[in-house]
Write a protein that holds these residues in place. Sequence first.
Motif, PDB file in Angstrom:
ATOM      1  N   ASN A 143       0.771  -1.254  -0.021  1.00  0.00           N
ATOM      2  CA  ASN A 143       0.072   0.087   0.025  1.00  0.00           C
ATOM      3  C   ASN A 143       0.801   1.292   0.060  1.00  0.00           C
ATOM      4  O   ASN A 143       0.566   2.183  -0.703  1.00  0.00           O
ATOM      5  CB  ASN A 143      -0.855  -0.164   1.350  1.00  0.00           C
ATOM      6  N   TYR A 144       2.141   1.100   0.846  1.00  0.00           N
ATOM      7  CA  TYR A 144       2.823   2.386   0.894  1.00  0.00           C
ATOM      8  C   TYR A 144       3.343   2.716  -0.484  1.00  0.00           C
ATOM      9  O   TYR A 144       3.505   3.804  -1.084  1.00  0.00           O
ATOM     10  CB  TYR A 144       3.932   2.115   1.894  1.00  0.00           C
ATOM     11  N   ILE A 145       3.827   1.481  -1.156  1.00  0.00           N
ATOM     12  CA  ILE A 145       4.776   1.652  -2.464  1.00  0.00           C
ATOM     13  C   ILE A 145       3.773   2.451  -3.483  1.00  0.00           C
ATOM     14  O   ILE A 145       3.808   3.184  -4.096  1.00  0.00           O
ATOM     15  CB  ILE A 145       5.275   0.459  -2.837  1.00  0.00           C
ATOM     16  N   LEU A 146       2.353   1.584  -3.286  1.00  0.00           N
ATOM     17  CA  LEU A 146       1.403   1.962  -4.566  1.00  0.00           C
ATOM     18  C   LEU A 146       0.964   3.557  -4.116  1.00  0.00           C
ATOM     19  O   LEU A 146       0.992   4.203  -5.103  1.00  0.00           O
ATOM     20  CB  LEU A 146       0.364   0.971  -4.228  1.00  0.00           C
ATOM     21  N   PHE A 147       0.969   3.936  -2.876  1.00  0.00           N
ATOM     22  CA  PHE A 147       0.537   5.377  -2.596  1.00  0.00           C
ATOM     23  C   PHE A 147       1.523   6.369  -3.302  1.00  0.00           C
ATOM     24  O   PHE A 147       1.033   7.167  -3.947  1.00  0.00           O
ATOM     25  CB  PHE A 147       0.475   5.407  -1.138  1.00  0.00           C
ATOM     26  N   ALA A 154       3.785  12.622  -4.742  1.00  0.00           N
ATOM     27  CA  ALA A 154       3.939  12.453  -3.123  1.00  0.00           C
ATOM     28  C   ALA A 154       5.513  12.504  -2.596  1.00  0.00           C
ATOM     29  O   ALA A 154       5.701  12.918  -1.557  1.00  0.00           O
ATOM     30  CB  ALA A 154       3.401  10.986  -2.996  1.00  0.00           C
ATOM     31  N   GLY A 155       6.434  11.528  -3.431  1.00  0.00           N
ATOM     32  CA  GLY A 155       7.897  11.634  -2.905  1.00  0.00           C
ATOM     33  C   GLY A 155       8.562  13.167  -2.794  1.00  0.00           C
ATOM     34  O   GLY A 155       8.945  13.505  -1.556  1.00  0.00           O
ATOM     35  N   ASN A 308       3.649  22.892  -6.120  1.00  0.00           N
ATOM     36  CA  ASN A 308       4.376  22.240  -5.162  1.00  0.00           C
ATOM     37  C   ASN A 308       3.817  22.149  -3.765  1.00  0.00           C
ATOM     38  O   ASN A 308       4.215  22.577  -2.869  1.00  0.00           O
ATOM     39  CB  ASN A 308       5.694  23.364  -4.628  1.00  0.00           C
ATOM     40  N   PRO A 309       2.876  21.062  -3.684  1.00  0.00           N
ATOM     41  CA  PRO A 309       2.015  21.155  -2.288  1.00  0.00           C
ATOM     42  C   PRO A 309       3.031  20.339  -1.461  1.00  0.00           C
ATOM     43  O   PRO A 309       4.059  19.743  -1.693  1.00  0.00           O
ATOM     44  CB  PRO A 309       1.038  20.289  -3.097  1.00  0.00           C
ATOM     45  N   THR A 310       2.702  20.484  -0.219  1.00  0.00           N
ATOM     46  CA  THR A 310       3.398  19.762   0.937  1.00  0.00           C
ATOM     47  C   THR A 310       2.784  18.456   1.118  1.00  0.00           C
ATOM     48  O   THR A 310       1.994  18.014   0.534  1.00  0.00           O
ATOM     49  CB  THR A 310       3.501  20.603   2.164  1.00  0.00           C
ATOM     50  N   PHE A 311       3.366  17.568   1.590  1.00  0.00           N
ATOM     51  CA  PHE A 311       2.813  16.165   1.946  1.00  0.00           C
ATOM     52  C   PHE A 311       1.516  16.000   2.604  1.00  0.00           C
ATOM     53  O   PHE A 311       0.556  15.190   1.883  1.00  0.00           O
ATOM     54  CB  PHE A 311       3.880  15.471   2.835  1.00  0.00           C
ATOM     55  N   PRO A 312       1.047  16.961   3.705  1.00  0.00           N
ATOM     56  CA  PRO A 312      -0.371  16.759   4.239  1.00  0.00           C
ATOM     57  C   PRO A 312      -1.155  17.148   3.035  1.00  0.00           C
ATOM     58  O   PRO A 312      -2.276  16.543   3.045  1.00  0.00           O
ATOM     59  CB  PRO A 312      -0.447  17.725   5.204  1.00  0.00           C
ATOM     60  N   VAL A 313      -0.915  18.007   2.340  1.00  0.00           N
ATOM     61  CA  VAL A 313      -2.032  18.397   0.898  1.00  0.00           C
ATOM     62  C   VAL A 313      -1.878  17.466   0.197  1.00  0.00           C
ATOM     63  O   VAL A 313      -3.192  17.096  -0.394  1.00  0.00           O
ATOM     64  CB  VAL A 313      -1.160  19.641   0.487  1.00  0.00           C
ATOM     65  N   VAL A 314      -0.885  16.558  -0.308  1.00  0.00           N
ATOM     66  CA  VAL A 314      -1.005  15.460  -1.185  1.00  0.00           C
ATOM     67  C   VAL A 314      -1.991  14.423  -0.489  1.00  0.00           C
ATOM     68  O   VAL A 314      -2.924  14.011  -1.252  1.00  0.00           O
ATOM     69  CB  VAL A 314       0.441  14.953  -1.350  1.00  0.00           C
ATOM     70  N   VAL A 315      -1.859  13.992   0.856  1.00  0.00           N
ATOM     71  CA  VAL A 315      -2.586  13.125   1.594  1.00  0.00           C
ATOM     72  C   VAL A 315      -3.949  13.580   1.337  1.00  0.00           C
ATOM     73  O   VAL A 315      -5.202  12.984   1.165  1.00  0.00           O
ATOM     74  CB  VAL A 315      -2.066  12.772   2.994  1.00  0.00           C
ATOM     75  N   TYR A 316      -4.389  14.826   1.855  1.00  0.00           N
ATOM     76  CA  TYR A 316      -5.656  15.422   2.089  1.00  0.00           C
ATOM     77  C   TYR A 316      -6.528  15.159   0.626  1.00  0.00           C
ATOM     78  O   TYR A 316      -7.548  14.878   0.206  1.00  0.00           O
ATOM     79  CB  TYR A 316      -5.484  16.984   2.284  1.00  0.00           C
ATOM     80  N   LYS A 317      -5.335  15.774  -0.521  1.00  0.00           N
ATOM     81  CA  LYS A 317      -6.080  15.375  -1.984  1.00  0.00           C
ATOM     82  C   LYS A 317      -6.339  14.246  -2.442  1.00  0.00           C
ATOM     83  O   LYS A 317      -7.361  13.920  -2.977  1.00  0.00           O
ATOM     84  CB  LYS A 317      -5.149  16.353  -2.946  1.00  0.00           C
ATOM     85  N   SER A 333      -1.667   8.518   5.513  1.00  0.00           N
ATOM     86  CA  SER A 333      -1.848   8.936   6.801  1.00  0.00           C
ATOM     87  C   SER A 333      -0.653   8.536   7.632  1.00  0.00           C
ATOM     88  O   SER A 333      -0.096   9.279   8.404  1.00  0.00           O
ATOM     89  CB  SER A 333      -2.963   8.653   7.288  1.00  0.00           C
ATOM     90  N   ILE A 334      -0.430   7.131   7.489  1.00  0.00           N
ATOM     91  CA  ILE A 334       0.810   6.566   8.735  1.00  0.00           C
ATOM     92  C   ILE A 334       1.819   7.370   8.051  1.00  0.00           C
ATOM     93  O   ILE A 334       2.543   7.494   9.250  1.00  0.00           O
ATOM     94  CB  ILE A 334       0.670   4.997   8.293  1.00  0.00           C
ATOM     95  N   THR A 335       2.190   7.280   6.906  1.00  0.00           N
ATOM     96  CA  THR A 335       3.615   7.955   6.493  1.00  0.00           C
ATOM     97  C   THR A 335       3.630   9.363   6.883  1.00  0.00           C
ATOM     98  O   THR A 335       4.726   9.816   7.511  1.00  0.00           O
ATOM     99  CB  THR A 335       3.622   8.022   4.755  1.00  0.00           C
ATOM    100  N   GLN A 336       2.445  10.098   6.900  1.00  0.00           N
ATOM    101  CA  GLN A 336       2.432  11.563   7.504  1.00  0.00           C
ATOM    102  C   GLN A 336       2.726  11.688   8.870  1.00  0.00           C
ATOM    103  O   GLN A 336       3.398  12.351   9.461  1.00  0.00           O
ATOM    104  CB  GLN A 336       1.057  12.318   7.006  1.00  0.00           C
TER     105      GLN A 336
END
Lengths: 360, 363
Positions: A143-147, A154-155, A308-317, A333-336
């Motif tokens: 899941n993490y890799i796929l995300f 995301a990276g 150039n979004p930050t990571f939380p924005v990416v997760v949120y989107k 979420s866990i990554t964040q």
Amino acid sequence: MNNSIKRNIFRSARLTSLYIVVAGIALIIIFPLFFLFSFSFMSDYETYSEWPKPLVPSVKAEFMIDKDSEGYHLYIYNKSKKDFAGFGPISFNNSETDLTKLSKYIKIQANCKISIEDINSYLSIVDRDGEIRFSARKDLFANYILFFQVTRDAGPSVLRSLMVALFTILISLSIGGMAGYAFARYFFKGKNILKIGVLFVRMFPAVSIAIPMVIILAKMGLTDKPLGLSLVYAVGQISMSIWVTASVFMSIPVSLEEAALIFGTNRIGAFWHITLPLALPGLAACAMYAFIGSWNEVISAIVLTQFNPTFPVVVYKALIRSQSQVNLITAGSITQALPAIIFTLIIRKYILQMWGGVKV
Amino acid sequence: MAVTLELSNIAKRYSKKVWGVKKMDLQVKNKEFIVLLGPSGCGKTTTMRMVAGLEEVTRGTILLDGKDITDKAPRDRGISMVFQNYAIWPHMTVFDNIAFSLKLQKIPKKEIRLRVEDTAQMVKIQELLERLPGQLSGGQQQRVALARALVVKPKLFLMDEPLSNLDAKLRVIMRTELKAIHLKTGATSIFVTHDQSEAMSMADRIVIMKDGEIVQIGTPDDVYFRSASVFVAGFIGTPPANFFNVHCHIDGKDITLTNENFNLSISRERFENLADYEGKNIILGIRPEDIEIVEESEALFSNEIMVIEPQGSHQVVALNVSDNIVKMIVPAETKLQYNDTLFLNFKMNRLHLFDSDTELRIN
């Protein structure tokens, strides 16, 4: 004698009920987090086809293949039904295209890697024996890799978030720390008003000042840049840093610095040799707040970033875009959450020192 | 003896109306142990901090060994200091605390170790060198602070109420040790305290201050037996001197001091300065041990005992002399009882006479 036993029973009953209540509260808080964590390791099949949900994700999946007149049939073991259930295409034959499709399907749905050759060898056993049961190791981090594969950006956004957090810590701690030192050591007119005044910047919700913020950052040429975002975060964090560091510096007696002055150093040396090491726990706590504050912040980041979004924005989107892929979102979420947890663990010692009452 | 420290006309003003020190002139001789004594807020600590360079001087100059150090940084003054709250750095071991200044001077490590160990020996903390200050008792921390100040071999050694945070028993022990260390090292020292018995027991000379000014400078004997003012006589001594308002009447060769309790005749030869006070009120001071119990026939006045405070070696007896509590010291052997009537007289050569307006000494 009898009385004292009674009292003992009463006391232990009280203690037990207290522990039950505390444990219950802890459970209420921890359980959703645990479920989030657990979900992030589940395959699509586990997520959507098993009910009730397993508490812990499985580490392997069991399959069964049998054969009838229509062709081969694939089944997967469903833990909640405690039986094999149909999985994938209703039937398939041993053609190259069918097997490729099947292998992909297993990989996506069950997070297991089974090659075409393996399936072919299983099929030959089915041909001989009529059916086969086999298990395959689940790829836990699929899941993490796929995300990171499917979520665009995301990276790099993790890197940007780290940069923003770092800048925020640097700016808020250097400016806030210096101001805090001044508040702690010097007397000047309007000191108290100023000290309360710095809190005003925290009183406005980010959304309400988003437009002016964008305009100002645009004029500075800092929109959609980590530095711009960290400036915005630092404004809020500085006031926090001022209050924490001021109280930290106040708790360090002036005479420690004066002793350093007398025994051979100047003001900067006294700060460097004496005050800074003693203030380190407080500064670490400040850094932690700044880090968590900027790392988790979404609202300003949504407004102030575009390409150039930050990571939380990416997760949120990812969260609002996807209708189904819950397990992917949990992986995001866990990554964040992870860096904040790790960072807190690293500086835990200092925090404990600060609120555990270090004697100076 | 050469003058080591010279304060000339120094003053400290905190704001328009608040003066820390109004005017101060002081010369400290080489190897002398000076005690600044006074009630809290009299400017003694401010004076010391000005000498140390921790406080700016508003006016005047400070000379140390003939060099003007008024505007020098504390570290360039050749002084060291023991703070009231010790000011031991809690994140350093005892050794690092003591060696701090030596390390900054880039002295070779071997020599640092040698000097630190020597000093630690002197203040008896040689076993504690690797500990952190948090693990030490108050008395041990005090010794660390002392060692840290001694190790730099300063020209001038400043101590800011170093014993006031210790418990009473330890204070008396440290007092003796401090004096022994001073005699051994011969470091010129200034010691600030508000405890007059501490000052008396340690000082070569005592500087008594009040409201930012010096009231008297003198040896312990000077300030005790020849107190310069009512304030000094009332500050020094446990219990301090007793005071009576008396009317001075000069008749030829006889001087009579009268108040409602007694008529005291004194001979004019000994108190020639009294000549101007004919018909005026003056203040008579008498120390508790200078009031004697005598036969009724020789008594100056008599009074009932109000309270007896046994002290072991002696007893302090409080009398109520027309709403004025008078304390006297009586040997422990004298058997006294509450409400006994005592017949009392003064030792004539121990009278202190003060002007009632200026409160300064007359005789």
